[in-house]
Design an enzyme around this catalytic site. Structure first.
Site, PDB file in Angstrom:
ATOM      1  N   GLY A 187       0.811  -1.227   0.000  1.00 30.59           N
ATOM      2  CA  GLY A 187       0.000   0.000   0.000  1.00 30.59           C
ATOM      3  C   GLY A 187       0.838   1.269   0.000  1.00 30.59           C
ATOM      4  O   GLY A 187       0.328   2.354   0.242  1.00 30.59           O
ATOM      5  N   LYS A 219       7.888  18.729  -5.387  1.00 29.69           N
ATOM      6  CA  LYS A 219       8.326  19.133  -4.044  1.00 29.69           C
ATOM      7  C   LYS A 219       9.607  19.966  -4.138  1.00 29.69           C
ATOM      8  O   LYS A 219       9.778  20.944  -3.394  1.00 29.69           O
ATOM      9  CB  LYS A 219       8.554  17.890  -3.180  1.00 29.69           C
ATOM     10  CG  LYS A 219       7.263  17.112  -2.902  1.00 29.69           C
ATOM     11  CD  LYS A 219       7.555  15.731  -2.334  1.00 29.69           C
ATOM     12  CE  LYS A 219       6.279  14.938  -2.083  1.00 29.69           C
ATOM     13  NZ  LYS A 219       6.518  13.509  -1.802  1.00 29.69           N
TER      14      LYS A 219
HETATM   15  N1  HSE Z   1       3.557   9.253  -3.109  1.00 30.00           N
HETATM   16  C1  HSE Z   1       4.412  10.090  -2.322  1.00 30.00           C
HETATM   17  C2  HSE Z   1       5.592   9.285  -1.818  1.00 30.00           C
HETATM   18  C3  HSE Z   1       3.717  10.710  -1.142  1.00 30.00           C
HETATM   19  O1  HSE Z   1       5.707   8.097  -2.109  1.00 30.00           O
HETATM   20  O2  HSE Z   1       6.437   9.862  -1.144  1.00 30.00           O
HETATM   21  C4  HSE Z   1       2.895  11.879  -1.526  1.00 30.00           C
HETATM   22  O3  HSE Z   1       3.702  12.850  -2.133  1.00 30.00           O
END
Ligand code: HSE
Length: 438
Positions: free
Chosen positions: A191, A209
């Protein structure tokens, strides 16, 4: 903005994994939040796509609406928490909320990476704050750290492992020796990976980011085309093993830094070799970590869960506490105030690092000399070479070179010439080696 005394009424847009966490954890910690903020933080309305969907929080059906505009139009609501994801609809929602004078808290990196400049300008014009702690590195309070705790610093560099899914995959490839697709399968089973993990795998979740961190550190929203983003899908078990034998780990690394000697900035994301002697190399599994170098503080490191319901909702709640403080003190826009606007993007060709180059070459005398000749002609030094002895006779053998600091432009030119040699196959891997020194 209309508000009853010491009550922060929250309109929640999105009741998925993170939205449910916000709802649940606001209730869980309501007493300490009230003590600490002086306000009662209460979700009063929730916009969802499907009101009949089974959820893991117990929400009264009267609170639900399928129209996020109902939250904006509700004069009782003080702040909108945007957790619907995506960019176009989220952009409309945040814009409408700010225009209505409602503070916004978002965890949506994609909308900020695409529309951040416009949204921040609107937030300032409306004197209405926009907060986004949850958009970068989940539960790690990196936005507040850079914006507040490190306000007395010029940010020299930020190096971040800011995607948990890709870090999990690379960790499993390194520690368990499994392939990329096996590790991705595991991440899905546990998950960690989204149903569509493409943004995790192709590097753009981290890219979004990194754009936010670039703005926060240098005041400039780089456009996606000014940011170099590579994902982990091309990393092979062979590269992981070679990196290991050279004393490195491969990590998907975000680099946000100011060019030494001028004010140009570089923001990029790529699978990179980092020395096993650096603490970032031991950040494993789904964890994130961000190393910030400030010109006053020196090196700092922030570590924690970069995703997940509870960790991400912790970041949203910290923004809500700031909104509560704003309301109580009757101040407007204390949202993002970056430290300055420094220069322009450093072109990719001029970015500098060491490199790992894995080639497949014909096993014949003189190959290494011809390759070394090309790197030498381009002014690139060789740090080390591995050419494992073939276990059985084979026409092609791997040849791995670690190259001294060079610009990407120079390395690309040299690589083109190397790949044009008759004894060198076109299949190859070129990765950056980051020394993380500043
Ligand atoms: N899917 C991202 C991760 C988390 O695996 O870090 C949400 O930015």
């Amino acid at each position: 903005m209309e508000t009853s005394s010491k009550q922060l009424r929250i309109g929640l847009a999105g009741l998925g994994n993170v939205g449910s966490g916000v709802y649940k954890n606001l209730l869980l910690n309501r007493h300490i939040l009230q003590d600490r903020t002086g306000a009662h933080l209460q979700v009063t309305r929730i916009a969802v796509r499907d009101p009949n969907r089974k959820r893991d929080v117990d929400v009264s059906p009267e609170m639900l609406t399928t129209e996020w505009r109902d939250l904006i139009d509700d004069p009782q609501i003080d702040v909108i928490v945007e957790l619907i994801g995506g960019d176009d609809e989220a952009f409309k929602l945040i814009t409408a909320a700010l225009k209505a004078g409602k503070a916004v808290v978002t965890g949506n990196k994609a909308v900020l990476a695409k529309h951040g400049k416009q949204l921040i300008e609107l937030s300032e014009k409306q004197n209405t704050p926009l907060y986004c702690e949850a958009a970068v590195a989940g539960g790690i309070p990196i936005i507040k750290a850079v914006k507040e705790a490190l306000v007395g610093n010029r940010i020299d560099s930020i190096y971040g492992i800011i995607n948990g899914t890709s870090n999990y995959i690379l960790t499993r490839m390194t520690k368990a020796g499994i392939s990329f697709s096996e590790a991705l399968g595991e991440a899905r089973d546990k998950g960690f990976a989204e149903a569509d993990p493409s943004l995790d795998i192709n590097g753009w979740d981290a890219g979004h980011k990194a754009i936010i961190l670039g703005w926060l550190s240098y005041g400039r929203w780089l456009k996606p085309e000014e940011v170099s983003v590579n994902g982990i899908e091309t990393i092979s078990s062979e590269d992981v093993t070679f990196a290991d034998s050279l004393g490195y780990e491969i990590k998907l690394l975000g680099v946000i830094r100011q060019n030494q000697g001028d004010e140009r900035i570089e923001v990029r994301v790529a699978p990179s070799l980092i020395p096993r002697t650096h603490i970032l190399s031991s950040v494993d599994g789904v964890f994130n970590a961000v190393a910030v170098h400030g010109n006053v503080v020196g090196e700092t490191l922030f570590y924690g869960s970069g995703a997940g319901q509870d960790a991400t909702s912790s970041a949203v709640i910290s923004d809500l506490a700031d909104v509560a403080e704003n309301l109580i003190n009757e101040v407007g826009c204390t949202g993002f105030v970056p430290h300055g606007d420094y220069g322009v993007a450093l072109p990719l060709e001029e970015t500098l690092s060491q490199y790992y180059l894995r080639l497949s070459v014909v096993d014949e005398p003189g190959v290494l000399a011809r390759i070394a000749n090309i790197t030498g002609e381009n002014g690139i030094g060789i740090l080390s070479v591995i050419q494992p002895e073939p276990k059985e006779p084979s026409e092609h053998i791997p040849l791995v070179l670690l190259l001294h600091d060079a610009t990407y432009g120079t390395v690309s030119t040299a690589l083109k010439a190397v790949l044009a040699l008759e004894s060198v196959e076109s299949e190859h891997t070129l990765l950056r080696v980051e020394t993380l020194e500043r």
